[in-house]
Design an enzyme around this catalytic site. Sequence first.
Site, mmCIF file in Angstrom:
data_model
loop_
_atom_site.group_PDB
_atom_site.id
_atom_site.type_symbol
_atom_site.label_atom_id
_atom_site.label_comp_id
_atom_site.label_asym_id
_atom_site.label_seq_id
_atom_site.Cartn_x
_atom_site.Cartn_y
_atom_site.Cartn_z
ATOM 1 N N TYR A 51 0.852 -1.203 0.000
ATOM 2 C CA TYR A 51 0.000 0.000 0.000
ATOM 3 C C TYR A 51 0.879 1.240 0.000
ATOM 4 O O TYR A 51 1.886 1.284 0.714
ATOM 5 C CB TYR A 51 -0.907 0.010 1.237
ATOM 6 C CG TYR A 51 -2.322 -0.387 0.902
ATOM 7 C CD1 TYR A 51 -3.054 0.347 -0.031
ATOM 8 C CD2 TYR A 51 -2.934 -1.484 1.494
ATOM 9 C CE1 TYR A 51 -4.352 -0.017 -0.354
ATOM 10 C CE2 TYR A 51 -4.231 -1.851 1.171
ATOM 11 C CZ TYR A 51 -4.936 -1.105 0.237
ATOM 12 O OH TYR A 51 -6.220 -1.453 -0.084
ATOM 13 N N GLU A 53 -0.612 4.880 -0.597
ATOM 14 C CA GLU A 53 -1.401 6.083 -0.900
ATOM 15 C C GLU A 53 -0.523 7.335 -0.835
ATOM 16 O O GLU A 53 0.250 7.500 0.117
ATOM 17 C CB GLU A 53 -2.559 6.264 0.083
ATOM 18 C CG GLU A 53 -3.779 5.461 -0.284
ATOM 19 C CD GLU A 53 -3.867 4.181 0.506
ATOM 20 O OE1 GLU A 53 -2.798 3.641 0.870
ATOM 21 O OE2 GLU A 53 -5.003 3.721 0.755
ATOM 22 N N ASP A 196 -7.555 12.744 -25.547
ATOM 23 C CA ASP A 196 -7.634 11.350 -25.103
ATOM 24 C C ASP A 196 -6.997 10.515 -26.214
ATOM 25 O O ASP A 196 -7.631 10.206 -27.221
ATOM 26 C CB ASP A 196 -9.107 10.968 -24.889
ATOM 27 C CG ASP A 196 -9.271 9.530 -24.421
ATOM 28 O OD1 ASP A 196 -8.312 8.741 -24.571
ATOM 29 O OD2 ASP A 196 -10.352 9.185 -23.917
ATOM 30 N N THR A 222 -4.623 5.317 -22.155
ATOM 31 C CA THR A 222 -4.492 3.991 -21.562
ATOM 32 C C THR A 222 -3.127 3.469 -21.996
ATOM 33 O O THR A 222 -2.509 3.992 -22.927
ATOM 34 C CB THR A 222 -5.601 3.040 -22.047
ATOM 35 O OG1 THR A 222 -5.688 3.112 -23.462
ATOM 36 C CG2 THR A 222 -6.939 3.403 -21.431
ATOM 37 N N LYS A 225 -3.093 -0.385 -25.182
ATOM 38 C CA LYS A 225 -3.548 -0.496 -26.580
ATOM 39 C C LYS A 225 -2.314 -0.466 -27.483
ATOM 40 O O LYS A 225 -1.477 -1.353 -27.360
ATOM 41 C CB LYS A 225 -4.559 0.608 -26.882
ATOM 42 C CG LYS A 225 -5.829 0.489 -26.014
ATOM 43 C CD LYS A 225 -6.903 1.470 -26.429
ATOM 44 C CE LYS A 225 -8.203 1.259 -25.685
ATOM 45 N NZ LYS A 225 -8.283 1.978 -24.391
ATOM 46 N N ARG A 231 -2.496 -3.267 -18.554
ATOM 47 C CA ARG A 231 -3.776 -2.546 -18.453
ATOM 48 C C ARG A 231 -3.590 -1.395 -17.483
ATOM 49 O O ARG A 231 -3.021 -1.562 -16.407
ATOM 50 C CB ARG A 231 -4.879 -3.465 -17.926
ATOM 51 C CG ARG A 231 -5.327 -4.481 -18.918
ATOM 52 C CD ARG A 231 -6.712 -4.973 -18.602
ATOM 53 N NE ARG A 231 -7.703 -4.185 -19.273
ATOM 54 C CZ ARG A 231 -8.076 -4.379 -20.535
ATOM 55 N NH1 ARG A 231 -7.536 -5.331 -21.254
ATOM 56 N NH2 ARG A 231 -8.999 -3.629 -21.081
HETATM 57 N N1 DSN Z 1 -13.027 -0.318 -24.844
HETATM 58 C C1 DSN Z 1 -12.089 0.516 -25.562
HETATM 59 C C2 DSN Z 1 -12.190 0.314 -27.034
HETATM 60 O O1 DSN Z 1 -12.438 -0.816 -27.442
HETATM 61 O O2 DSN Z 1 -11.997 1.244 -27.807
HETATM 62 C C3 DSN Z 1 -12.208 1.945 -25.214
HETATM 63 O O3 DSN Z 1 -12.335 2.114 -23.850
#
Ligand code: DSN
Length: 407
Positions: A51, A53, A196, A222, A225, A231
């Site tokens: 932990y 924080e 984004d 994120t 991707k 993740r």
């Molecule tokens: N779920 C993602 C996508 O497939 O684009 C976006 O959050």
Amino acid sequence: MTALQEQDNDVYALIEKEAKRQKTMLNMIASENISSRAVREATSSVLSHKYSEGYPGKRYYQGNEFIDQVEQLAIDRAKQLFGAEHANVQPISGSPANFSIFLALLEPGDTFLGMDLACGGHLTHGSPVNFSGKLYKPHHYGVDQNGFIDMEEVRKIAVAVKPKLIISGHSAYARTVDFEKFSEIAQEVGAIHLADISHISGLIAAGIHPSPFPHTDVVMTTTHKTLRGPRGAIILCKEAHAQAIDKAIFPGSQGGPHNNLIAAKAVAFQEAMTPEFKQYAAQVVKNAQMLAQTLMDHGIPVVTGGTDNHLLLVDLQGLVGPGKGAETAKLLEQAGIICNANSVPYDPAPPYKPSGLRLGTPMLTSQGFMEEDIQTVAVLIASVIKNPETVKEVRASVDQLCARIIS
Ligand code: DSN
């Protein structure tokens, strides 16, 4: 025998089945990818036991000597990779990260402008079923009849609605995003610009897509991707917003950071600085462009007539009929090809029964698919769409292709 196999064969067996599925099907969900063994080792490390924080040097728990160093390393690498002034590497995923950004920069009821979900935006960009649409006042821009964002139209809407925040960046848009123009419009109307870049951050890190830096105020991505990390998500911003963003993450919306994932993000950022990653990202785009061209050559309409990034949208209206996206995606799954049904611009069918498919190349490219392989994939997809009775034949070809290319 692994410890998991020995102790809990139920879970072990399911993981093994999923691992096999990933190697024996063509995974073309545009937002999915495969992370390296190093990233996965960090993800499953003992760092998840701790932990912590707070932030490096300012924790609410003792024992964070090494956790501080891990988080600082991730912060430094994120800033270096994207040329950002400030980085928060604690967000657990994209939607919570956007929630925190809203919390940091807006008051409930404030007006903001984002891309319409039906045109390629994201739930957190103002959908009525999401916090962003429930707690704030969204306005939307879309795309023109050809599927392109019209920046003059964005400007007109921004001037009319005077948003406090403008969001660029999208989940199903195949063309280059003009971040500089978005920033110019935001400045003109006195708004903050949030980019984004979740879908295209790997391409931006590799210099294949123009960067939102230095002109954008706040950037969220994120990490799993095209960036090929674990993740999770990060928020990058100008120094002027750093304190508000950090406070909105902790204590505003999150508790203890997921230190194992922060370590894995640091590993992925270092990977993304290598020449091999640049080559990978360039190949992702070449593969997507080959996919688009070959589909069109075989009579399958692609929205905007191609792609500049890792994904494309197939419009099924003329060939299969409106609202047939989900049915077609299921048929493709029977053939061993995994993608998702997606709305197309000006879709006459509802979002839960859309008229298109979204296809992406990040995962296949990680698995070693080159343009000539993608050409074969496109022909197989076209065959299923145009002649559903070929599903079994296509499945056999997919098996052969996967056995040849994926190790
Ligand atoms: N779920 C993602 C996508 O497939 O684009 C976006 O959050």
